[in-house]
Design a protein around this motif. Structure first.
Motif, PDB file in Angstrom:
ATOM      1  N   SER A  94       0.829  -1.212   0.000  1.00 27.19           N
ATOM      2  CA  SER A  94       0.000   0.000   0.000  1.00 27.19           C
ATOM      3  C   SER A  94       0.860   1.257   0.000  1.00 27.19           C
ATOM      4  CB  SER A  94      -0.945   0.003   1.203  1.00 27.19           C
ATOM      5  OG  SER A  94      -0.212  -0.020   2.413  1.00 27.19           O
ATOM      6  N   THR A  95       2.001   1.215   0.674  1.00 29.46           N
ATOM      7  CA  THR A  95       2.908   2.366   0.692  1.00 29.46           C
ATOM      8  C   THR A  95       3.487   2.599  -0.703  1.00 29.46           C
ATOM      9  OG1 THR A  95       3.477   1.956   2.997  1.00 29.46           O
ATOM     10  CG2 THR A  95       5.033   3.279   1.720  1.00 29.46           C
ATOM     11  N   TRP A  96       3.918   1.531  -1.354  1.00 33.56           N
ATOM     12  CA  TRP A  96       4.456   1.645  -2.709  1.00 33.56           C
ATOM     13  C   TRP A  96       3.390   2.182  -3.657  1.00 33.56           C
ATOM     14  CZ3 TRP A  96       2.739  -1.177  -6.996  1.00 33.56           C
ATOM     15  CH2 TRP A  96       3.493  -1.012  -8.156  1.00 33.56           C
ATOM     16  N   LEU A  97       2.182   1.616  -3.572  1.00 33.84           N
ATOM     17  CA  LEU A  97       1.084   2.028  -4.433  1.00 33.84           C
ATOM     18  C   LEU A  97       0.774   3.512  -4.230  1.00 33.84           C
ATOM     19  CD1 LEU A  97      -1.935   0.069  -5.407  1.00 33.84           C
ATOM     20  CD2 LEU A  97      -2.405   2.215  -4.271  1.00 33.84           C
ATOM     21  N   TYR A  98       0.712   3.939  -2.982  1.00 35.66           N
ATOM     22  CA  TYR A  98       0.392   5.334  -2.685  1.00 35.66           C
ATOM     23  C   TYR A  98       1.487   6.255  -3.194  1.00 35.66           C
ATOM     24  CZ  TYR A  98      -2.314   8.832  -0.252  1.00 35.66           C
ATOM     25  OH  TYR A  98      -3.122   9.886   0.033  1.00 35.66           O
ATOM     26  N   ARG A  99       2.740   5.846  -3.050  1.00 35.94           N
ATOM     27  CA  ARG A  99       3.851   6.681  -3.498  1.00 35.94           C
ATOM     28  C   ARG A  99       3.800   6.876  -5.014  1.00 35.94           C
ATOM     29  NH1 ARG A  99       9.875   5.768  -1.461  1.00 35.94           N
ATOM     30  NH2 ARG A  99       9.139   7.100   0.198  1.00 35.94           N
ATOM     31  N   VAL A 100       3.557   5.804  -5.745  1.00 32.48           N
ATOM     32  CA  VAL A 100       3.455   5.911  -7.208  1.00 32.48           C
ATOM     33  C   VAL A 100       2.296   6.837  -7.577  1.00 32.48           C
ATOM     34  CG1 VAL A 100       2.944   4.656  -9.350  1.00 32.48           C
ATOM     35  CG2 VAL A 100       4.540   3.681  -7.697  1.00 32.48           C
ATOM     36  N   ALA A 101       1.133   6.626  -6.962  1.00 31.11           N
ATOM     37  CA  ALA A 101      -0.045   7.440  -7.269  1.00 31.11           C
ATOM     38  C   ALA A 101       0.196   8.910  -6.953  1.00 31.11           C
ATOM     39  CB  ALA A 101      -1.255   6.919  -6.495  1.00 31.11           C
ATOM     40  N   LEU A 102       0.804   9.192  -5.821  1.00 33.58           N
ATOM     41  CA  LEU A 102       1.068  10.577  -5.432  1.00 33.58           C
ATOM     42  C   LEU A 102       2.054  11.237  -6.391  1.00 33.58           C
ATOM     43  CD1 LEU A 102       0.484  12.750  -3.340  1.00 33.58           C
ATOM     44  CD2 LEU A 102       2.387  11.851  -1.998  1.00 33.58           C
ATOM     45  N   ASN A 103       3.102  10.523  -6.768  1.00 35.68           N
ATOM     46  CA  ASN A 103       4.067  11.087  -7.713  1.00 35.68           C
ATOM     47  C   ASN A 103       3.429  11.377  -9.069  1.00 35.68           C
ATOM     48  OD1 ASN A 103       6.228  11.144  -5.940  1.00 35.68           O
ATOM     49  ND2 ASN A 103       6.901   9.082  -6.475  1.00 35.68           N
ATOM     50  N   VAL A 104       2.582  10.485  -9.535  1.00 33.38           N
ATOM     51  CA  VAL A 104       1.896  10.706 -10.814  1.00 33.38           C
ATOM     52  C   VAL A 104       0.957  11.916 -10.698  1.00 33.38           C
ATOM     53  CG1 VAL A 104       0.226   9.742 -12.465  1.00 33.38           C
ATOM     54  CG2 VAL A 104       2.080   8.316 -11.590  1.00 33.38           C
ATOM     55  N   ALA A 105       0.230  12.017  -9.592  1.00 31.96           N
ATOM     56  CA  ALA A 105      -0.707  13.134  -9.413  1.00 31.96           C
ATOM     57  C   ALA A 105       0.020  14.473  -9.379  1.00 31.96           C
ATOM     58  CB  ALA A 105      -1.514  12.935  -8.134  1.00 31.96           C
ATOM     59  N   ILE A 106       1.119  14.535  -8.653  1.00 32.57           N
ATOM     60  CA  ILE A 106       1.875  15.789  -8.562  1.00 32.57           C
ATOM     61  C   ILE A 106       2.504  16.126  -9.907  1.00 32.57           C
ATOM     62  CG2 ILE A 106       3.922  16.853  -7.540  1.00 32.57           C
ATOM     63  CD1 ILE A 106       3.143  15.467  -4.901  1.00 32.57           C
ATOM     64  N   SER A 107       3.068  15.139 -10.587  1.00 31.98           N
ATOM     65  CA  SER A 107       3.655  15.383 -11.912  1.00 31.98           C
ATOM     66  C   SER A 107       2.603  15.868 -12.902  1.00 31.98           C
ATOM     67  CB  SER A 107       4.306  14.113 -12.448  1.00 31.98           C
ATOM     68  OG  SER A 107       5.381  13.724 -11.638  1.00 31.98           O
ATOM     69  N   SER A 108       1.434  15.260 -12.847  1.00 29.61           N
ATOM     70  CA  SER A 108       0.345  15.660 -13.740  1.00 29.61           C
ATOM     71  C   SER A 108      -0.083  17.098 -13.471  1.00 29.61           C
ATOM     72  CB  SER A 108      -0.834  14.710 -13.562  1.00 29.61           C
ATOM     73  OG  SER A 108      -1.934  15.149 -14.299  1.00 29.61           O
ATOM     74  N   LEU A 109      -0.199  17.449 -12.200  1.00 31.98           N
ATOM     75  CA  LEU A 109      -0.587  18.814 -11.842  1.00 31.98           C
ATOM     76  C   LEU A 109       0.453  19.818 -12.324  1.00 31.98           C
ATOM     77  CD1 LEU A 109      -2.575  20.672 -10.370  1.00 31.98           C
ATOM     78  CD2 LEU A 109      -1.194  20.339  -8.313  1.00 31.98           C
ATOM     79  N   ARG A 110       1.709  19.503 -12.133  1.00 34.07           N
ATOM     80  CA  ARG A 110       2.777  20.402 -12.589  1.00 34.07           C
ATOM     81  C   ARG A 110       2.730  20.568 -14.111  1.00 34.07           C
ATOM     82  NH1 ARG A 110       7.385  17.963  -8.733  1.00 34.07           N
ATOM     83  NH2 ARG A 110       6.869  19.182  -6.888  1.00 34.07           N
ATOM     84  N   GLN A 111       2.499  19.474 -14.814  1.00 32.02           N
ATOM     85  CA  GLN A 111       2.435  19.540 -16.278  1.00 32.02           C
ATOM     86  C   GLN A 111       1.251  20.396 -16.720  1.00 32.02           C
ATOM     87  OE1 GLN A 111       1.993  15.755 -18.168  1.00 32.02           O
ATOM     88  NE2 GLN A 111       2.334  16.573 -20.207  1.00 32.02           N
ATOM     89  N   ARG A 112       0.104  20.228 -16.067  1.00 28.85           N
ATOM     90  CA  ARG A 112      -1.079  21.014 -16.446  1.00 28.85           C
ATOM     91  C   ARG A 112      -0.888  22.494 -16.159  1.00 28.85           C
ATOM     92  NH1 ARG A 112      -3.798  16.993 -13.790  1.00 28.85           N
ATOM     93  NH2 ARG A 112      -4.433  18.441 -12.148  1.00 28.85           N
ATOM     94  N   THR A 113      -0.183  22.828 -15.086  1.00 25.07           N
ATOM     95  CA  THR A 113       0.012  24.239 -14.761  1.00 25.07           C
ATOM     96  C   THR A 113       1.071  24.879 -15.641  1.00 25.07           C
ATOM     97  OG1 THR A 113       1.545  23.672 -12.971  1.00 25.07           O
ATOM     98  CG2 THR A 113      -0.766  24.050 -12.383  1.00 25.07           C
ATOM     99  N   ARG A 114       1.994  24.073 -16.168  1.00 25.07           N
ATOM    100  CA  ARG A 114       3.014  24.594 -17.075  1.00 25.07           C
ATOM    101  C   ARG A 114       2.456  24.885 -18.456  1.00 25.07           C
ATOM    102  NH1 ARG A 114       7.585  20.455 -16.823  1.00 25.07           N
ATOM    103  NH2 ARG A 114       6.228  19.715 -15.240  1.00 25.07           N
ATOM    104  N   THR A 115       1.524  24.063 -18.898  1.00 22.13           N
ATOM    105  CA  THR A 115       0.948  24.231 -20.231  1.00 22.13           C
ATOM    106  C   THR A 115      -0.551  24.470 -20.094  1.00 22.13           C
ATOM    107  OG1 THR A 115       0.658  21.840 -20.398  1.00 22.13           O
ATOM    108  CG2 THR A 115       2.649  22.760 -21.377  1.00 22.13           C
ATOM    109  N   PRO A 116      -0.922  25.716 -19.856  1.00 22.12           N
ATOM    110  CA  PRO A 116      -2.350  25.992 -19.703  1.00 22.12           C
ATOM    111  C   PRO A 116      -3.106  25.687 -20.985  1.00 22.12           C
ATOM    112  CG  PRO A 116      -1.071  28.029 -19.665  1.00 22.12           C
ATOM    113  CD  PRO A 116      -0.109  26.891 -19.787  1.00 22.12           C
ATOM    114  N   ARG A 117      -4.299  25.175 -20.826  1.00 19.37           N
ATOM    115  CA  ARG A 117      -5.091  24.835 -21.997  1.00 19.37           C
ATOM    116  C   ARG A 117      -6.236  25.831 -22.148  1.00 19.37           C
ATOM    117  NH1 ARG A 117      -7.860  19.544 -19.321  1.00 19.37           N
ATOM    118  NH2 ARG A 117      -9.413  20.693 -18.196  1.00 19.37           N
ATOM    119  N   ALA A 118      -6.645  26.019 -23.362  1.00 23.85           N
ATOM    120  CA  ALA A 118      -7.769  26.907 -23.618  1.00 23.85           C
ATOM    121  C   ALA A 118      -9.043  26.219 -23.161  1.00 23.85           C
ATOM    122  CB  ALA A 118      -7.838  27.236 -25.102  1.00 23.85           C
ATOM    123  N   GLU A 119      -9.901  26.965 -22.485  1.00 25.94           N
ATOM    124  CA  GLU A 119     -11.145  26.386 -22.000  1.00 25.94           C
ATOM    125  C   GLU A 119     -12.320  27.256 -22.407  1.00 25.94           C
ATOM    126  OE1 GLU A 119     -11.533  24.917 -18.089  1.00 25.94           O
ATOM    127  OE2 GLU A 119      -9.389  24.703 -17.813  1.00 25.94           O
TER     128      GLU A 119
END
Length: 141
Positions: free
Chosen positions: A34-59
């Motif tokens: 569960s610790t490994w699973l949570y760590r992977v999920a958290l890293n993906v979530a943070i990376s995804s958020l950083r990517q979305r904030t770096r490249t704003p999309r038109a809405e």
């Protein structure tokens, strides 16, 4: 906490599952699954958020609700809950991770394993996050 849009949440979920599948062969069993699973999920979530904030999309803003906090339940604490969600949205990615782990009732030991830091560092950072939330909740919006 890392996605306000339902479609983005679904995309993030799929990306987390994909990364878990890809990294499964490297799981060595040194930490709880569960610790490994949570760590992977958290890293993906943070990376995804950083990517979305770096490249704003038109809405298209015609149908978009600008309040990012989920609508609180009705009741006597509804306003307080809404203010808390709003304050959490103003935290950094890492601070949100601490809050999420805390709200999921993880121990400091589990939080340390998931985040890759010492328990003492978890205690210090949790204290700072709590102080920041108190400050955000007491200052005018």
């Amino acid at each position: 906490m890392y996605c306000t849009d339902a479609d983005d949440r679904q995309d993030l979920y799929q990306e987390i599952v994909l990364q878990l599948w890809r990294t499964w062969p490297s799981y060595q069993g040194r930490a709880k699954f569960s610790t490994w699973l949570y760590r992977v999920a958290l890293n993906v979530a943070i990376s995804s958020l950083r990517q979305r904030t770096r490249t704003p999309r038109a809405e298209h803003f015609g149908d978009v609700v600008l309040d990012v906090a989920p609508p609180p339940d009705t009741g006597p604490d509804a306003e307080d809950l809404g203010q808390l969600y709003h304050a959490i949205e103003r935290l950094s990615d890492v601070e949100k991770a601490f809050v999420l782990l805390y709200l999921e009732e993880h121990t400091y030991e589990e939080m340390a394993d998931i985040l890759g830091i010492t328990q003492n560092n978890v205690r210090v950072k949790m204290h700072r996050v709590q102080d920041k939330l108190r400050h955000l909740l007491t200052q005018p919006a």
